[in-house]
Design an enzyme around this catalytic site. Structure first.
Site, PDB file in Angstrom:
ATOM      1  N   PRO A 252       0.826  -1.206   0.000  1.00 37.18           N
ATOM      2  CA  PRO A 252       0.000   0.000   0.000  1.00 37.18           C
ATOM      3  C   PRO A 252       0.864   1.261   0.000  1.00 37.18           C
ATOM      4  O   PRO A 252       1.873   1.328   0.687  1.00 37.18           O
ATOM      5  CB  PRO A 252      -0.791  -0.118   1.310  1.00 37.18           C
ATOM      6  CG  PRO A 252       0.011  -1.025   2.178  1.00 37.18           C
ATOM      7  CD  PRO A 252       0.859  -1.888   1.286  1.00 37.18           C
TER       8      PRO A 252
ATOM      9  N   ARG B  60      -2.004  16.479  -9.269  1.00 39.13           N
ATOM     10  CA  ARG B  60      -3.054  15.475  -9.471  1.00 39.13           C
ATOM     11  C   ARG B  60      -4.362  16.027 -10.050  1.00 39.13           C
ATOM     12  O   ARG B  60      -4.942  15.405 -10.941  1.00 39.13           O
ATOM     13  CB  ARG B  60      -3.301  14.690  -8.171  1.00 39.13           C
ATOM     14  CG  ARG B  60      -2.042  13.925  -7.700  1.00 39.13           C
ATOM     15  CD  ARG B  60      -2.314  12.948  -6.583  1.00 39.13           C
ATOM     16  NE  ARG B  60      -3.087  11.816  -7.019  1.00 39.13           N
ATOM     17  CZ  ARG B  60      -4.378  11.653  -6.824  1.00 39.13           C
ATOM     18  NH1 ARG B  60      -5.047  12.553  -6.122  1.00 39.13           N
ATOM     19  NH2 ARG B  60      -5.001  10.594  -7.280  1.00 39.13           N
TER      20      ARG B  60
ATOM     21  N   CYS C 263       1.411  29.718 -14.134  1.00 40.09           N
ATOM     22  CA  CYS C 263       0.911  30.409 -15.317  1.00 40.09           C
ATOM     23  C   CYS C 263       0.274  29.436 -16.283  1.00 40.09           C
ATOM     24  O   CYS C 263       0.827  29.144 -17.349  1.00 40.09           O
ATOM     25  CB  CYS C 263       2.039  31.169 -15.984  1.00 40.09           C
ATOM     26  SG  CYS C 263       2.547  32.533 -14.968  1.00 40.09           S
TER      27      CYS C 263
ATOM     28  N   TYR D 235       1.330  10.985  -3.479  1.00 36.37           N
ATOM     29  CA  TYR D 235       1.572  11.401  -4.861  1.00 36.37           C
ATOM     30  C   TYR D 235       1.421  12.908  -5.069  1.00 36.37           C
ATOM     31  O   TYR D 235       0.959  13.352  -6.124  1.00 36.37           O
ATOM     32  CB  TYR D 235       0.640  10.636  -5.824  1.00 36.37           C
ATOM     33  CG  TYR D 235       0.772   9.139  -5.688  1.00 36.37           C
ATOM     34  CD1 TYR D 235       1.934   8.496  -6.118  1.00 36.37           C
ATOM     35  CD2 TYR D 235      -0.227   8.366  -5.089  1.00 36.37           C
ATOM     36  CE1 TYR D 235       2.078   7.118  -5.970  1.00 36.37           C
ATOM     37  CE2 TYR D 235      -0.081   6.995  -4.937  1.00 36.37           C
ATOM     38  CZ  TYR D 235       1.063   6.383  -5.379  1.00 36.37           C
ATOM     39  OH  TYR D 235       1.208   5.027  -5.236  1.00 36.37           O
TER      40      TYR D 235
HETATM   41  N1  LLP Z   1       2.930  -1.401  -6.055  1.00 34.48           N
HETATM   42  C1  LLP Z   1       3.176  -1.088  -7.336  1.00 34.48           C
HETATM   43  C2  LLP Z   1       3.941  -2.023  -8.165  1.00 34.48           C
HETATM   44  C3  LLP Z   1       2.719   0.125  -7.867  1.00 34.48           C
HETATM   45  O1  LLP Z   1       2.964   0.419  -9.130  1.00 34.48           O
HETATM   46  C4  LLP Z   1       2.000   1.020  -7.029  1.00 34.48           C
HETATM   47  C5  LLP Z   1       1.542   2.302  -7.543  1.00 34.48           C
HETATM   48  C6  LLP Z   1       1.788   0.656  -5.691  1.00 34.48           C
HETATM   49  C7  LLP Z   1       2.246  -0.576  -5.245  1.00 34.48           C
HETATM   50  C8  LLP Z   1       1.046   1.530  -4.718  1.00 34.48           C
HETATM   51  O2  LLP Z   1      -0.260   1.782  -5.096  1.00 34.48           O
HETATM   52  P1  LLP Z   1      -1.237   2.584  -4.096  1.00 34.48           P
HETATM   53  O3  LLP Z   1      -1.490   1.719  -2.892  1.00 34.48           O
HETATM   54  O4  LLP Z   1      -0.562   3.837  -3.724  1.00 34.48           O
HETATM   55  O5  LLP Z   1      -2.456   2.824  -4.905  1.00 34.48           O
HETATM   56  N2  LLP Z   1       0.379   8.890  -9.360  1.00 34.48           N
HETATM   57  C9  LLP Z   1      -0.901   8.232  -9.288  1.00 34.48           C
HETATM   58  C10 LLP Z   1      -0.798   6.860  -8.690  1.00 34.48           C
HETATM   59  C11 LLP Z   1       0.124   5.967  -9.451  1.00 34.48           C
HETATM   60  C12 LLP Z   1       0.279   4.618  -8.794  1.00 34.48           C
HETATM   61  C13 LLP Z   1       1.462   3.916  -9.345  1.00 34.48           C
HETATM   62  N3  LLP Z   1       1.725   2.672  -8.738  1.00 34.48           N
HETATM   63  C14 LLP Z   1      -1.839   9.117  -8.481  1.00 34.48           C
HETATM   64  O6  LLP Z   1      -1.455  10.197  -8.101  1.00 34.48           O
HETATM   65  O7  LLP Z   1      -2.984   8.758  -8.263  1.00 34.48           O
END
Ligand code: LLP
Length: 442
Positions: free
Chosen positions: A291, A330, A361, A390
């Site tokens: 997570p 985001r 800008c 993020y």
């Molecule tokens: N494991 C892997 C291999 C991943 O690629 C990711 C996220 C995670 C775990 C963690 O996922 P989470 O639990 O945070 O959902 N920038 C985007 C999110 C991109 C997620 C990329 N991978 C945003 O701001 O929503």
């Protein structure tokens, strides 16, 4: 108004986080400032760990540190007994600097360089999550040359389409990540690795997307991976000791979001794995999860100062803040939604509609299209909630805006963990033209 974690409103009508009045934080650290409620982070981490323990399943909960990477959060993750998912040499370097236990570091990425892989070997990290055939060759070569064993998982795409924003879905078949489970690539990768002298093949990894609310996609992913493991036992008499089901658990950004308790996702996964293991008489694998958002997302709040306002009669009223897409890309990138409040006047009715704009800008630099706030005065403190994941990690110096300060709060105490960038920091990589070059480029 929804408050997160330890947030309260004090007798002055000010927002408090971790027992600290945010106006106090702002007088000390300025704005924009990101405030992390470390108690909430710990509660989330504990929640995941407890769930596995209750289910009697061996597990590793790895913090997906791309969500927010810094020395202090790595130290906190270490204290909580979490493992760590890093995706680059830079994140690994940060983990090393934070003295994170190497055996609990997992290295991801779809295009790791040879230098990065070598770095992982040198640091003797816990596991490399292999993404492609080039990496298999590089890892086998480095492991043989160094005569050093490495634990590996292979990342697979189980073909699960999680219902979430298109841009942030990574588990589909048409994905740049991992080996396809259905077209034979996964088997090929397994065959290339499982009996190698210096490779300790642990099993498979998948990550089916991010900000996912429903549990079906996770259950499905767990099922198809377990099926593959059972197949390998039959064909190769090989038992995978680990099953890594990634991250992606959704959180509440606004009242439209209705996530389950983070640990509920884990509970379902654990049940599916247990059930299938029983049915197939397969030893229950250790389950690893990763997570990111659900550990740090709602623990973070960004505080901005309100600046200029502008009314477009009959259309909308803008209030501009002293940050924007440079500290939170985001909304511009994903159309992400957030909730907000005026942190120095929390008890006043939040019933006027505003559009919160950033100071970059670009017309698209809006943080919240429709925010309900009191009548905003210049100098008011605007809190945007749930910004812990993020945002800082995707922040930029667009328009040469310095990146904000980051502060941890808990139990009435606060500590600066990332200092605000200065103008000197902004130009620290720039090299002026030398006299000779001025001649060349004139
Ligand atoms: N494991 C892997 C291999 C991943 O690629 C990711 C996220 C995670 C775990 C963690 O996922 P989470 O639990 O945070 O959902 N920038 C985007 C999110 C991109 C997620 C990329 N991978 C945003 O701001 O929503």
């Amino acid at each position: 108004m929804h408050l997160y974690g330890t947030q309260t409103v004090n007798e002055k009508g000010h927002l408090t986080i971790g027992g600290v009045d945010v106006t106090e934080l702002v007088s000390e650290y300025g704005t924009p400032v990101m405030v992390y409620d470390t108690e909430l982070f710990k509660e989330r981490a504990q929640g995941f760990k407890d769930t596995f323990e209750r289910k009697g399943i061996e597990a590793q909960v790895a913090y997906a540190s791309k969500a927010f990477s810094s020395l202090a959060i790595y130290q906190l993750a270490k204290q909580q007994g979490l493992s760590l998912d890093v995706v680059s040499g830079g994140e690994l370097y940060t983990a090393v600097a934070a003295e994170f236990p190497r055996e609990r570091i997992h290295f991801h990425g779809n295009n790791k360089s040879k230098e990065e892989i070598l770095y992982a070997f040198e640091e003797r990290i816990g596991c490399i999550v292999i993404d492609n055939f080039l990496e298999i060759d590089m890892i086998k070569e480095i492991a043989s040359e160094r005569k050093q064993k490495m634990n590996v998982l292979i990342r697979v795409t189980p073909g699960v389409e999680a219902h979430t924003h298109d841009y942030i879905t990574t588990g589909q078949e048409d994905s740049k990540f991992g080996f396809d489970l259905k077209n034979g690539q996964t088997d090929e990768a397994f065959c290339a690795l499982h009996d190698h002298e210096y490779i300790n093949f642990l099993g498979m990894h998948c990550h089916i997307g991010s900000q996912i609310f429903e549990t079906d996609a996770f259950r499905f992913a767990a099922e198809v991976l377990m099926e593959k493991m059972v197949e390998w036992r039959k064909s190769y008499q090989f038992i995978c000791p680990v099953l890594n089901l990634g991250g992606g658990f959704g959180i509440r950004y606004t009242e439209e979001d209705h996530p389950l308790e983070p640990s509920a996702y884990v509970e379902e996964m654990a049940d599916v794995v247990k059930l299938m293991a029983e049915e197939c008489q397969y030893p229950i694998p250790e389950i690893w999860i990763e997570p990111g958002r659900s550990l740090v997302g709602d623990a973070g709040t960004t505080l901005y100062s309100a600046g200029s306002t502008k009314e477009v009669p009959g259309v909308r009223t803008y209030v501009a803040v002293d940050g924007g897409m440079s500290d939170n890309i985001r909304p511009a990138l994903y159309d992400a939604q957030y909730s907000s409040a005026i942190a120095n006047r929390m008890n006043e009715p939040h019933d006027h509609q505003w559009t919160i704009a950033g100071k970059c800008c670009e017309s698209g630099d809006k943080l919240i299209e429709k925010a309900f706030l009191p009548k905003v005065e210049t100098g008011d403190l605007l809190a945007v909630f749930c910004t812990g994941a993020y945002t800082y990690s995707m922040a930029s110096n667009y328009n040469r805006l310095p990146r904000p300060a980051v502060v941890f709060v808990e139990n009435g105490q606060h500590q600066l963990v990332v200092r605000r960038e200065t103008y000197e920091d902004i130009i620290k990589l720039d090299l002026p033209l030398q006299q000779k070059e001025r001649e060349i480029f004139k």
